[in-house]
Design a protein around this motif. Sequence first.
Motif, PDB file in Angstrom:
ATOM      1  N   HIS A   1       0.841  -1.206   0.000  1.00  0.00           N
ATOM      2  CA  HIS A   1       0.000   0.000   0.000  1.00  0.00           C
ATOM      3  C   HIS A   1       0.872   1.251   0.000  1.00  0.00           C
ATOM      4  O   HIS A   1       0.617   2.180  -0.778  1.00  0.00           O
ATOM      5  CB  HIS A   1      -0.920   0.015   1.215  1.00  0.00           C
ATOM      6  CG  HIS A   1      -1.780   1.247   1.287  1.00  0.00           C
ATOM      7  ND1 HIS A   1      -2.880   1.418   0.475  1.00  0.00           N
ATOM      8  CD2 HIS A   1      -1.677   2.388   2.031  1.00  0.00           C
ATOM      9  CE1 HIS A   1      -3.434   2.595   0.720  1.00  0.00           C
ATOM     10  NE2 HIS A   1      -2.714   3.207   1.656  1.00  0.00           N
TER      11      HIS A   1
ATOM     12  N   ALA B   1      -2.773   2.300   5.592  1.00  0.00           N
ATOM     13  CA  ALA B   1      -2.197   0.956   5.655  1.00  0.00           C
ATOM     14  C   ALA B   1      -2.626   0.241   6.932  1.00  0.00           C
ATOM     15  O   ALA B   1      -2.936  -0.965   6.916  1.00  0.00           O
ATOM     16  CB  ALA B   1      -0.672   1.030   5.581  1.00  0.00           C
TER      17      ALA B   1
ATOM     18  N   GLU C   1       0.793   3.856  -3.209  1.00  0.00           N
ATOM     19  CA  GLU C   1       0.276   5.214  -3.062  1.00  0.00           C
ATOM     20  C   GLU C   1       1.358   6.264  -3.325  1.00  0.00           C
ATOM     21  O   GLU C   1       1.073   7.310  -3.910  1.00  0.00           O
ATOM     22  CB  GLU C   1      -0.333   5.389  -1.666  1.00  0.00           C
ATOM     23  CG  GLU C   1      -1.570   4.534  -1.435  1.00  0.00           C
ATOM     24  CD  GLU C   1      -2.588   4.658  -2.567  1.00  0.00           C
ATOM     25  OE1 GLU C   1      -3.043   5.788  -2.828  1.00  0.00           O
ATOM     26  OE2 GLU C   1      -2.931   3.628  -3.183  1.00  0.00           O
TER      27      GLU C   1
END
Length: 230
Positions: A51, A76, A55
């Motif tokens: 994650h 997260a 991102e």
Amino acid sequence: MAESSDIEVVVFDVLGTLVDEPSGIRAALRDAVPAADDASADELFTRWQRHREREEQRIGQGDRPYASTEVIDAEAARLVADRAGLADPVVIARLATAGQRLPPWDDSVAGLARLAQRFPVLGLSNASRAALLRLNAHAGLRWHQVLSAEAVLAYNPSPEVYQLAVDTAGCPPERVLMVAAHAWDLRAARMSGMRTAYVHRPAGDPPKDSEAFDGRFNGLDDLVTALTRR
């Protein structure tokens, strides 16, 4: 390695290079989900890391407005909590700040202290300003100055981040040495004109044999010795 007389300022990556990010996040996950076995803990850690990486890449590609590491870590933590069936908001909130409680590598604190007697030393990190404040205090890292990529609303390896370090150093980029345990980080720094030194860490990204960084070291002690030897 470049002669120390060629270097005016030394810049360090923080996450992974001076602190052990994987073990710190894993420890926080085990505290939050004590019933998790090794396989489950590994799966949760992988979910967290993917994650973060995804991102930060989306922000770098312009697919998402800038969000600090505090925001991304909170996301997260929520993903991990949902996966593990964790509902306690206090536990989830503490998990979200796991990146502020990472242990230093064994040679980090003493190595920085030695090097700072000879050179101005900067930290350069994707971590937010607030997260860096707490991380530095927890790990015992002492800097002449520490810089957050939050200042330029970008993430490594965006060139704006390395330019921030060069501008702060106040000297030509070829007199600024970037130190990292990640070859991808050093490639980007080299593109910005900085000198580069790779320091091996167990969880790092080692360079290819063909890559021409200015120095490669087994640990921080070796780097400091090379820079401070006349």
